[in-house]
Design an enzyme around this catalytic site. Structure first.
Site, PDB file in Angstrom:
ATOM      1  N   SER A 155      -4.740  -3.697  -0.009  1.00 45.33           N
ATOM      2  CA  SER A 155      -6.121  -3.799   0.466  1.00 45.33           C
ATOM      3  C   SER A 155      -7.111  -4.290  -0.581  1.00 45.33           C
ATOM      4  O   SER A 155      -8.190  -4.733  -0.237  1.00 45.33           O
ATOM      5  CB  SER A 155      -6.565  -2.444   0.990  1.00 45.33           C
ATOM      6  OG  SER A 155      -6.597  -1.506  -0.062  1.00 45.33           O
ATOM      7  N   HIS A 214      -3.323  -2.025   6.878  1.00 40.99           N
ATOM      8  CA  HIS A 214      -4.190  -3.217   6.871  1.00 40.99           C
ATOM      9  C   HIS A 214      -3.519  -4.400   7.569  1.00 40.99           C
ATOM     10  O   HIS A 214      -3.752  -5.556   7.194  1.00 40.99           O
ATOM     11  CB  HIS A 214      -4.579  -3.593   5.438  1.00 40.99           C
ATOM     12  CG  HIS A 214      -5.596  -2.669   4.854  1.00 40.99           C
ATOM     13  ND1 HIS A 214      -6.960  -2.810   5.075  1.00 40.99           N
ATOM     14  CD2 HIS A 214      -5.465  -1.567   4.080  1.00 40.99           C
ATOM     15  CE1 HIS A 214      -7.608  -1.844   4.461  1.00 40.99           C
ATOM     16  NE2 HIS A 214      -6.728  -1.066   3.849  1.00 40.99           N
ATOM     17  N   LYS A 259      -8.160   1.903  11.608  1.00 41.99           N
ATOM     18  CA  LYS A 259      -8.691   0.618  11.125  1.00 41.99           C
ATOM     19  C   LYS A 259      -8.774  -0.366  12.299  1.00 41.99           C
ATOM     20  O   LYS A 259      -9.618  -0.184  13.169  1.00 41.99           O
ATOM     21  CB  LYS A 259      -7.856   0.121   9.951  1.00 41.99           C
ATOM     22  CG  LYS A 259      -8.159   0.968   8.707  1.00 41.99           C
ATOM     23  CD  LYS A 259      -7.332   0.644   7.495  1.00 41.99           C
ATOM     24  CE  LYS A 259      -7.787   1.514   6.334  1.00 41.99           C
ATOM     25  NZ  LYS A 259      -6.692   2.021   5.504  1.00 41.99           N
TER      26      LYS A 259
HETATM   27  C1  LIG Z   1      -6.411   3.383   4.929  1.00 36.44           C
HETATM   28  C2  LIG Z   1      -5.013   3.524   4.509  1.00 36.44           C
HETATM   29  C3  LIG Z   1      -4.314   4.717   4.694  1.00 36.44           C
HETATM   30  C4  LIG Z   1      -4.981   5.950   5.232  1.00 36.44           C
HETATM   31  O1  LIG Z   1      -5.239   5.830   6.589  1.00 36.44           O
HETATM   32  P1  LIG Z   1      -5.924   7.047   7.354  1.00 36.44           P
HETATM   33  O2  LIG Z   1      -5.422   6.944   8.751  1.00 36.44           O
HETATM   34  O3  LIG Z   1      -7.403   6.827   7.246  1.00 36.44           O
HETATM   35  O4  LIG Z   1      -5.496   8.296   6.693  1.00 36.44           O
HETATM   36  C5  LIG Z   1      -2.973   4.766   4.339  1.00 36.44           C
HETATM   37  N1  LIG Z   1      -2.356   3.691   3.793  1.00 36.44           N
HETATM   38  C6  LIG Z   1      -3.005   2.530   3.588  1.00 36.44           C
HETATM   39  C7  LIG Z   1      -2.277   1.373   2.999  1.00 36.44           C
HETATM   40  C8  LIG Z   1      -4.353   2.414   3.927  1.00 36.44           C
HETATM   41  O5  LIG Z   1      -4.997   1.284   3.704  1.00 36.44           O
END
Ligand SMILES: *Cc1c(COP(=O)(O)O)cnc(C)c1O
Length: 400
Positions: free
Chosen positions: A186, A214, A245
């Site tokens: 990310s 992502h 997301k």
């Molecule tokens: C955002 C993210 C998470 C965490 O996701 P949540 O559902 O908000 O706990 C885990 N791994 C990666 C690679 C992320 O970008």
């Protein structure tokens, strides 16, 4: 309340964070999430820092699907899944995710953080090896820590180093080996080389796991993820990801893979066994989101058009970006104070952005990270590009 020194030491540490410019204040929005948001002071801002890739977070259709599930299934369950917290909507979402990802079965969590926190310990022990990319998400790092398996780390996206670690794990006589990587990183928008990772896994008899937070919903021709993008659907053992997301943006996570893996997690995974079930309205809305993006690639197509346009134009203006195709666009400013000043100036100009600098990214690699959404209009992107140009000239980052 008798240990005053404890509180003083916390106050001191917080003051140090502020002095070092590492304190993270929270920006308060007075509106729903979207391409345009309203700040607490009433100012409208174009939002370039949400993980709202498909624009579904503040979307009315998503909201209506959530409302329908709320109406049918109620607000909550007051239970973990296995006692009395599983509804038809949870099973439907698990099936839909499996179909979408091309796997046998899926288990839901309250967050991807929990999915990653609860995936390793039930499946691997001290006889096994976890071979993890150095830039993997914090939740993978924590999940690995909770497990007794030997830990091997390879340099970010470095296939030669990955092979070295595979050899080291083999030579140490490890029973099962699993290669673990974010599908997309990310901070840089780098896409993992899953075709090469699968090849190495086959060569050394290793399993593979990807975190698709992502990527799920928009990477690959039909948005299935990095495994689709890299042509390895059906060749990844374990897929974790988030519903927080692109896939609606509320919260929730999942782990997907072979039946016996998922069944084991349902029996043994601690964040699943000892934490409340995902709220039914989130499950219902996520299900509607999956149906919507399976019906049409419209949102995904718009996202990639917007991304290509922004990447081309920001370079034309004279900024340096990390090359790539992902909607995460790191605009490089190199020095931390420049990145901070730049993000602050952009905020004044009506653009919400986040600056990243050491220790989040390597020293001398400070940047602002732009995140494109399918919800951005061309007009909004042009306004943002103009603001970039103005702030860039004012701060002497680009030439007049
Ligand atoms: C955002 C993210 C998470 C965490 O996701 P949540 O559902 O908000 O706990 C885990 N791994 C990666 C690679 C992320 O970008």
């Amino acid at each position: 309340m008798s240990d005053q020194a404890f509180y003083s030491s916390l106050q001191q540490k917080l003051a140090t964070l502020k002095d070092e410019g590492l304190f993270k204040p929270e920006r308060v929005l007075a509106s729903r999430q979207g391409a345009e948001v309203v700040a607490q002071d009433g100012r409208a801002l174009i939002n370039m820092c949400a993980n709202n890739y498909l624009g579904l977070s503040g979307d009315v259709e998503t909201q209506k699907a959530a409302a329908a599930a709320l109406e049918k299934y109620g607000y909550g369950l007051s239970s973990v899944r296995f006692i009395c917290g599983t509804q038809t909507v949870h099973k439907e979402l698990e099936q839909a995710l499996s179909k979408f990802l091309g796997t046998e079965d899926t288990i839901l969590y309250a967050a991807a953080f929990d999915a990653n926190g609860g995936v390793f310990e039930p499946l691997f022990d001290e006889n096994d090896a976890i071979i993890s990319d150095a830039l993997n998400h914090a939740s993978i790092i924590d999940g690995v820590r909770l497990c007794k398996a030997a830990r091997y780390r390879y340099a970010n996206n470095d296939m030669a180093d990955l092979e070295k670690q595979l050899i080291a794990a083999r030579d140490a006589g490890k029973r099962h080996k699993i290669i673990v990587t974010d599908g997309v990183f990310s901070m840089d928008g780098t896409i993992a080389q899953l075709d090469k990772i699968v090849e190495l896994a086959e060569k050394y008899g290793a399993l593979t796991m990807i975190d698709e937070s992502h990527a799920s919903g928009f990477m690959g021709a039909t948005g299935r993820g990095t495994h689709e993008h890299c042509g390895v659907i059906g060749k990844i053992d374990i897929i974790t990801g988030t519903l927080g997301k692109a896939l609606g943006g509320a919260m929730g996570g999942f782990t997907s893979g072979k039946k016996e893996v998922i069944e084991t997690l349902r029996q043994k995974s601690r964040p699943y066994l000892f934490s409340n079930t995902l709220a039914p309205m989130i499950a219902g809305a996520s299900l509607a989101v999956l149906e919507r993006i399976s019906r049409s690639t419209e949102l995904r197509d718009r996202l990639h058009e917007n991304t290509a346009y922004f990447r081309k134009e920001i370079e034309r203006i004279g900024f340096t970006i990390k090359p790539g195709t992902h909607p995460v666009v790191p605009v490089m400013l190199f020095e931390a104070p420049v990145a901070q000043k730049f993000a602050a100036r952009m905020f004044e100009l009506g653009v919400l952005l986040s600056g990243f600098f050491y220790p989040v990214v390597p020293m001398g690699q400070a940047r602002v990270r732009v995140q494109i959404s399918s919800a951005h209009t061309r007009e909004q992107l042009d306004t943002v590009l103009k603001a970039f140009e103005q702030a860039g000239k004012e701060l002497g980052i680009i030439k007049n």
